[in-house]
Design a protein around this motif. Sequence first.
Motif, PDB file in Angstrom:
ATOM      1  N   ILE A  63      39.521  52.633  47.979  1.00  0.00           N
ATOM      2  CA  ILE A  63      40.802  52.926  49.451  1.00  0.00           C
ATOM      3  C   ILE A  63      41.312  52.036  49.519  1.00  0.00           C
ATOM      4  O   ILE A  63      42.903  52.129  50.547  1.00  0.00           O
ATOM      5  N   LEU A  64      40.491  50.456  49.869  1.00  0.00           N
ATOM      6  CA  LEU A  64      41.306  49.704  50.565  1.00  0.00           C
ATOM      7  C   LEU A  64      42.624  49.229  49.694  1.00  0.00           C
ATOM      8  O   LEU A  64      43.188  48.607  50.322  1.00  0.00           O
ATOM      9  N   SER A  65      42.438  48.797  48.635  1.00  0.00           N
ATOM     10  CA  SER A  65      43.925  48.675  47.923  1.00  0.00           C
ATOM     11  C   SER A  65      45.071  49.674  48.089  1.00  0.00           C
ATOM     12  O   SER A  65      46.039  49.228  47.604  1.00  0.00           O
ATOM     13  N   SER A  70      46.157  43.563  46.908  1.00  0.00           N
ATOM     14  CA  SER A  70      45.469  44.668  46.507  1.00  0.00           C
ATOM     15  C   SER A  70      45.145  44.735  44.279  1.00  0.00           C
ATOM     16  O   SER A  70      44.241  45.437  44.826  1.00  0.00           O
ATOM     17  N   ILE A  71      45.892  44.201  44.258  1.00  0.00           N
ATOM     18  CA  ILE A  71      45.775  43.963  42.463  1.00  0.00           C
ATOM     19  C   ILE A  71      44.025  43.460  42.507  1.00  0.00           C
ATOM     20  O   ILE A  71      43.094  44.120  41.348  1.00  0.00           O
ATOM     21  N   THR A  72      44.100  41.669  43.003  1.00  0.00           N
ATOM     22  CA  THR A  72      42.367  41.330  43.172  1.00  0.00           C
ATOM     23  C   THR A  72      41.624  42.819  43.385  1.00  0.00           C
ATOM     24  O   THR A  72      40.661  42.575  42.676  1.00  0.00           O
ATOM     25  N   LEU A  73      41.912  43.598  44.699  1.00  0.00           N
ATOM     26  CA  LEU A  73      40.742  44.237  45.308  1.00  0.00           C
ATOM     27  C   LEU A  73      40.195  45.104  43.833  1.00  0.00           C
ATOM     28  O   LEU A  73      39.322  45.751  43.590  1.00  0.00           O
ATOM     29  N   LEU A  74      41.358  45.661  42.985  1.00  0.00           N
ATOM     30  CA  LEU A  74      41.231  46.194  41.681  1.00  0.00           C
ATOM     31  C   LEU A  74      40.506  46.010  40.519  1.00  0.00           C
ATOM     32  O   LEU A  74      39.437  46.541  39.975  1.00  0.00           O
ATOM     33  N   ALA A  75      40.724  44.633  41.026  1.00  0.00           N
ATOM     34  CA  ALA A  75      40.696  43.712  39.307  1.00  0.00           C
ATOM     35  C   ALA A  75      38.675  43.889  39.900  1.00  0.00           C
ATOM     36  O   ALA A  75      37.915  43.837  39.023  1.00  0.00           O
TER      37      ALA A  75
END
Length: 302
Positions: free
Chosen positions: A200-202, A236-241
């Motif tokens: 959700i944060l991403s 955002s991409i890092t959070l998804l990773a």
Amino acid sequence: MAHDRHISIAEKYSRKPQAQLAEQLLGGFVYSSVFISCCAFSLTIETYKLAGLPISMPMAVFVFLATLFTYNLSSVYSFVRWPHQQKYKTSRYWWQRNKKLLALTGVASIMLATGMYVYFGLNINLLVVLHLALISVWYTVPIVYKSSWVRPLRSIPLLKVFLIAYVWAVVTAWFPLLDAGIAAWDGEAMLLLLRRFLFILSLALLFDIRDYAYDRSTNTLTIPGLIGVRNTKFISITLLAVYTLLAATSETGEVQLALMASAFVAALVVLFSDEHKPRIYYALLADGAMLVHAGLVYLAFS
């Protein structure tokens, strides 16, 4: 400004009735917050699936109604404070033309949510519910403390996205588990809460990107305003990773693939986002990534 208004009115009357009806229906579905509430409903169902628990429809509907209230709270507050509003009736924005309807929707949804909580005896500690209610209300509405107005939480620099992710994670991941009798500090419950928070944060960061120009004009400090849009997308991409790594190490088989695929879809939405995209992009795609997330998991269990 007058010229732009003339053009928008001319365009309005030149559109076919079918197109106007479709626009009204889409606007009503998206901007009344029914769509985002459906996303919360679907994530709640997903939690039961991931935890191997029987689905509680009263809890899922309670989450739907609570979300519908929260996202229409600004309209409720607006009508309580300024009950005789007229200036938005000719606005080109659906949510401004229908503020009264949104306010009524907000009031009806919180009444129904309260009724369901009591009638079905939902097993959620009242203090947990109240602290989230306080955050949700204070997020939009300023409060009075010692005869002074305290500004809404959403206006506090850099805090907004973390509050959104926290509330969504607790409501859609923790609430169902607590209602099913799972201990709050159970290891698997905490892992699911963390995964939901990261996902959700991403996505929440994208709405700061959407509001980048507006926030700069109002001197509201957000993460894109601090580090730029490009770096915010990188975060955002890092959070998804990180989310994908957790999913890969904590799930197996088709469920693991579903979670990783949903992260990939969300990453595509992030990559193509910028401050110039229309609001409907974020309303349908950024929020819709949650619906895709839940849908893929549901299919994995089918």
